[in-house]
Design an enzyme around this catalytic site. Structure first.
Site, PDB file in Angstrom:
ATOM      1  N   GLY A   1      17.159  44.213 -19.426  1.00 27.81           N
ATOM      2  CA  GLY A   1      17.901  44.179 -19.355  1.00 27.81           C
ATOM      3  C   GLY A   1      19.196  42.603 -19.493  1.00 27.81           C
ATOM      4  O   GLY A   1      19.100  41.737 -19.501  1.00 27.81           O
ATOM      5  N   ASP A   2      20.251  42.988 -18.443  1.00 28.85           N
ATOM      6  CA  ASP A   2      21.223  41.745 -18.810  1.00 28.85           C
ATOM      7  C   ASP A   2      22.192  42.041 -19.571  1.00 28.85           C
ATOM      8  O   ASP A   2      22.074  40.416 -19.971  1.00 28.85           O
ATOM      9  CB  ASP A   2      20.948  40.873 -17.848  1.00 28.85           C
TER      10      ASP A   2
ATOM     11  N   LYS B   1      25.430  45.670 -20.951  1.00 29.51           N
ATOM     12  CA  LYS B   1      25.286  47.335 -21.255  1.00 29.51           C
ATOM     13  C   LYS B   1      26.893  47.872 -20.239  1.00 29.51           C
ATOM     14  O   LYS B   1      27.448  48.717 -21.208  1.00 29.51           O
ATOM     15  CB  LYS B   1      24.545  48.660 -20.226  1.00 29.51           C
TER      16      LYS B   1
ATOM     17  N   ASN C   1      19.177  48.612  -8.779  1.00 33.23           N
ATOM     18  CA  ASN C   1      18.287  46.813  -9.840  1.00 33.23           C
ATOM     19  C   ASN C   1      19.540  46.816 -10.419  1.00 33.23           C
ATOM     20  O   ASN C   1      19.624  45.510 -10.312  1.00 33.23           O
ATOM     21  CB  ASN C   1      16.997  47.774  -9.392  1.00 33.23           C
ATOM     22  N   ALA C   2      20.200  48.137 -11.047  1.00 31.50           N
ATOM     23  CA  ALA C   2      20.808  47.721 -11.972  1.00 31.50           C
ATOM     24  C   ALA C   2      22.320  47.115 -11.743  1.00 31.50           C
ATOM     25  O   ALA C   2      22.582  46.674 -10.073  1.00 31.50           O
ATOM     26  CB  ALA C   2      21.172  49.032 -12.750  1.00 31.50           C
ATOM     27  N   GLY C   3      22.744  45.593 -12.276  1.00 36.68           N
ATOM     28  CA  GLY C   3      24.408  45.339 -12.169  1.00 36.68           C
ATOM     29  C   GLY C   3      24.812  45.342 -13.399  1.00 36.68           C
ATOM     30  O   GLY C   3      24.880  44.933 -14.041  1.00 36.68           O
ATOM     31  N   HIS C   4      25.783  45.869 -13.321  1.00 33.29           N
ATOM     32  CA  HIS C   4      26.589  46.582 -14.777  1.00 33.29           C
ATOM     33  C   HIS C   4      28.342  45.992 -14.359  1.00 33.29           C
ATOM     34  O   HIS C   4      29.211  46.134 -14.251  1.00 33.29           O
ATOM     35  CB  HIS C   4      27.128  48.174 -15.137  1.00 33.29           C
TER      36      HIS C   4
ATOM     37  N   ARG D   1       4.804  62.912  -6.175  1.00 35.14           N
ATOM     38  CA  ARG D   1       5.228  64.184  -5.298  1.00 35.14           C
ATOM     39  C   ARG D   1       4.928  64.506  -4.065  1.00 35.14           C
ATOM     40  O   ARG D   1       5.154  65.254  -3.106  1.00 35.14           O
ATOM     41  CB  ARG D   1       4.215  65.136  -6.045  1.00 35.14           C
TER      42      ARG D   1
ATOM     43  N   GLN E   1      18.886  48.515 -16.352  1.00 33.40           N
ATOM     44  CA  GLN E   1      17.746  47.558 -17.197  1.00 33.40           C
ATOM     45  C   GLN E   1      17.478  47.462 -19.262  1.00 33.40           C
ATOM     46  O   GLN E   1      18.331  48.001 -19.473  1.00 33.40           O
ATOM     47  CB  GLN E   1      16.340  48.221 -16.630  1.00 33.40           C
TER      48      GLN E   1
ATOM     49  N   THR F   1       9.837  47.572 -14.091  1.00 34.11           N
ATOM     50  CA  THR F   1      10.775  48.943 -13.184  1.00 34.11           C
ATOM     51  C   THR F   1      10.467  49.712 -13.491  1.00 34.11           C
ATOM     52  O   THR F   1       8.903  49.454 -14.128  1.00 34.11           O
ATOM     53  CB  THR F   1      12.488  48.353 -13.844  1.00 34.11           C
TER      54      THR F   1
ATOM     55  N   THR G   1      22.860  41.147  -9.373  1.00 37.76           N
ATOM     56  CA  THR G   1      22.489  41.861  -8.241  1.00 37.76           C
ATOM     57  C   THR G   1      21.284  41.033  -7.287  1.00 37.76           C
ATOM     58  O   THR G   1      22.567  41.940  -5.880  1.00 37.76           O
ATOM     59  CB  THR G   1      21.844  43.085  -9.043  1.00 37.76           C
TER      60      THR G   1
ATOM     61  N   ARG H   1      18.646  33.568 -13.921  1.00 40.84           N
ATOM     62  CA  ARG H   1      17.902  33.452 -15.173  1.00 40.84           C
ATOM     63  C   ARG H   1      17.659  32.569 -16.779  1.00 40.84           C
ATOM     64  O   ARG H   1      17.962  31.917 -16.570  1.00 40.84           O
ATOM     65  CB  ARG H   1      19.358  34.831 -16.046  1.00 40.84           C
TER      66      ARG H   1
ATOM     67  N   ASP I   1      30.721  34.180 -27.950  1.00 39.39           N
ATOM     68  CA  ASP I   1      30.997  32.773 -27.158  1.00 39.39           C
ATOM     69  C   ASP I   1      29.577  31.652 -26.572  1.00 39.39           C
ATOM     70  O   ASP I   1      30.304  30.796 -26.822  1.00 39.39           O
ATOM     71  CB  ASP I   1      32.203  33.188 -26.585  1.00 39.39           C
TER      72      ASP I   1
HETATM   73  P1  IMP Z   1      12.723  46.400 -10.028  1.00 33.89           P
HETATM   74  O1  IMP Z   1      13.749  47.333 -11.160  1.00 33.89           O
HETATM   75  O2  IMP Z   1      13.500  45.734  -8.909  1.00 33.89           O
HETATM   76  O3  IMP Z   1      11.248  46.926  -9.466  1.00 33.89           O
HETATM   77  O4  IMP Z   1      12.221  45.313 -10.383  1.00 33.89           O
HETATM   78  C1  IMP Z   1      11.091  44.928 -11.276  1.00 33.89           C
HETATM   79  C2  IMP Z   1      11.393  43.910 -12.546  1.00 33.89           C
HETATM   80  O5  IMP Z   1      12.955  44.345 -13.213  1.00 33.89           O
HETATM   81  C3  IMP Z   1      12.388  42.252 -11.656  1.00 33.89           C
HETATM   82  O6  IMP Z   1      11.798  41.240 -12.769  1.00 33.89           O
HETATM   83  C4  IMP Z   1      13.182  42.613 -11.929  1.00 33.89           C
HETATM   84  O7  IMP Z   1      14.213  41.247 -11.910  1.00 33.89           O
HETATM   85  C5  IMP Z   1      13.866  43.451 -12.969  1.00 33.89           C
HETATM   86  N1  IMP Z   1      15.308  43.926 -13.318  1.00 33.89           N
HETATM   87  C6  IMP Z   1      15.550  44.965 -12.259  1.00 33.89           C
HETATM   88  N2  IMP Z   1      16.330  45.604 -12.778  1.00 33.89           N
HETATM   89  C7  IMP Z   1      17.577  44.444 -13.642  1.00 33.89           C
HETATM   90  C8  IMP Z   1      18.694  44.977 -14.360  1.00 33.89           C
HETATM   91  O8  IMP Z   1      19.418  45.937 -13.899  1.00 33.89           O
HETATM   92  N3  IMP Z   1      18.760  43.715 -14.593  1.00 33.89           N
HETATM   93  C9  IMP Z   1      18.190  42.698 -15.560  1.00 33.89           C
HETATM   94  N4  IMP Z   1      16.340  42.558 -14.343  1.00 33.89           N
HETATM   95  C10 IMP Z   1      16.844  44.027 -13.920  1.00 33.89           C
END
Ligand code: IMP
Length: 412
Positions: free
Chosen positions: A18-19, A22, A44-47, A145, A206, A221, A282, A287, A315
């Site tokens: 991830g990161d 994207k 959980n994502a941060g775009h 379910r 991710q 994840t 997020t 990191r 860069d």
């Molecule tokens: P979860 O997705 O919150 O359950 O986290 C599980 C693992 O995925 C952890 O190590 C998080 O730091 C990582 N993770 C989840 N979403 C992201 C993302 O968008 N970027 C980077 N790492 C992520």
């Protein structure tokens, strides 16, 4: 020279943990797209997108929203926290980005994150360093379910019957009402768009190594972040995915726990972390930083069927004297040429590096591949050689215009 005709749809997939950037790449491609459809994960994502003088971090809403007249789809493969989604819509509107059911639709089959999922994640997520957003517990309920789908959430009778006695009921009833107009049959919508040859981006969240099946389990994840996830997370046939673009950073990062063979400790690692602003979009967590790992790259190419690579943050390497690319692992006296998701093995692997000279020229304003410093081109060429995939995009800064197209035939 006339541009060769490119694909009519592209899956954009993270090649690492991830990161990878994207959000920026999808925003760049979205200019020429009709539809941007996210297929997995949740908030959980941060775009992060920087364009039109704005900096926006999206968690749930697809990265096409900075452009007018695009349809953004939240697919069935996501877990949706309704409170966060509504906050995100408000936040975008404050930034003069109008969101309505005209440009945002949410799958009736996506699953809902409820307060007890978040509570549960806070209790148990610590061991693998989750984002504590309730992602894992919501997917657990889906697999067991007993989850709550969007169409059930917005149906007052069903939601009341299941959760009417809960403390959160009154508050969430209002969220359900607000969400209702966005709900739609996204499977039919996206298949129709593809069949009409609309330009579609399948947006992954991710990355490959965080995939529940193909990642560094259990430090992953709970969804499929790889290209196959685009099919299951949106309801499309694998036959319809025309092209896959892998996004990777010039170096590697990971948040949370788990083995990371090329991790850089000490002053160089800190310098890259600082210049690259490697703090989670997020959670704000630091990191971990590592050298480019060609074994990870080859693995991502294989699992996703990557056609071309968008390489970001080149860069950040400016002024780093010596760069390394990991070309093999040493494991118990043997040389491994392929990545492994066997954590017992991976945690004892030592990287074997090839060293490259760095460069000192500022590349943040470079507009064409040819104008990059020779040492930068050597570094990129070696990555292409090792991964056996061309680099189509090089990103040299966070802004939309800081994007070099190296091979336009892989773009719309
Ligand atoms: P979860 O997705 O919150 O359950 O986290 C599980 C693992 O995925 C952890 O190590 C998080 O730091 C990582 N993770 C989840 N979403 C992201 C993302 O968008 N970027 C980077 N790492 C992520």
């Amino acid at each position: 020279m006339a541009k060769q005709s490119g694909p009519s749809n592209i899956a954009v997939i993270g090649m690492e943990w991830g990161d990878e950037g994207k959000g920026k790449i999808i925003d760049f491609l979205a200019e020429k797209a009709d539809v941007v459809a996210r297929f997995n994960g949740g908030n959980n994502a941060g775009h992060t997108i920087e364009a039109d003088g704005k900096k926006i971090v999206l968690h749930l809403i697809p990265s096409g929203v900075m452009h007018k007249n695009k349809l953004n789809i939240v697919g069935n493969g996501l877990v949706v926290d309704p409170k966060v989604l509504l906050q995100e819509i408000k936040f975008l509107e404050k930034n003069k980005i109008r969101i309505s059911p005209e440009n945002l639709v949410i799958s009736e089959n996506a699953h809902i994150i409820l307060p007890h999922h978040i509570e549960e994640d806070r209790k148990v997520g610590g061991t693998i360093g989750t984002t504590a957003r309730g992602i894992g517990p919501a997917y657990t309920d889906k697999a067991a379910r007993i989850g709550l789908k969007v169409y059930e959430f917005v149906d007052e009778n069903i939601f009341k019957k299941r959760f009417g006695d809960e403390e959160f009921y009154q508050e969430y009833k209002n969220y359900a009402e607000a969400l209702k107009p966005y709900m739609n049959d996204t499977t039919t919508i996206i298949n129709y768009a593809i069949d009409k040859s609309k330009k579609v981006i399948f947006e992954g969240a991710q990355g490959t190594l965080l995939d529940i099946d193909h990642g560094t389990y259990p430090f992953v994840t709970s969804s499929n972040c790889t290209a196959g996830g685009a099919c299951t997370g949106l309801g499309i046939s694998p036959k319809k995915v025309q092209s896959v673009m892998g996004v990777c950073k010039a170096y590697k990062t990971r948040v949370g726990m788990g083995p990371f063979p090329t991790e850089i400790t000490g002053a160089v690692g800190e310098k890259i972390q600082k210049i690259g602003k490697e703090f989670g979009a997020t959670t704000g967590r630091q990191r971990r930083v590592g050298w480019f790992d060609a074994l990870v790259g080859k693995y991502a190419v294989m699992v996703n069927g990557i056609d071309s690579i968008a390489l970001t943050k080149l860069d950040v390497f400016t002024t780093i004297e010596k760069l390394n690319i990991c070309v093999a692992y040493k494991y118990k006296g043997n040389i491994l040429k392929n990545f492994t998701t066997n954590m017992k093995v991976l945690q004892s692997c030592q990287p074997v590096y090839e060293e490259f000279d760095g460069w000192w020229d500022d590349i943040t304003k470079v507009k064409s591949y040819d104008k990059l410093p020779n040492n930068a081109k050597k570094y990129l060429r070696r990555i292409e050689e090792l991964l056996k995939v061309p680099i189509s995009i090089v990103s040299v800064g966070p802004k939309r215009e800081q994007t070099i197209v190296a091979r336009s035939e892989f773009l719309f």
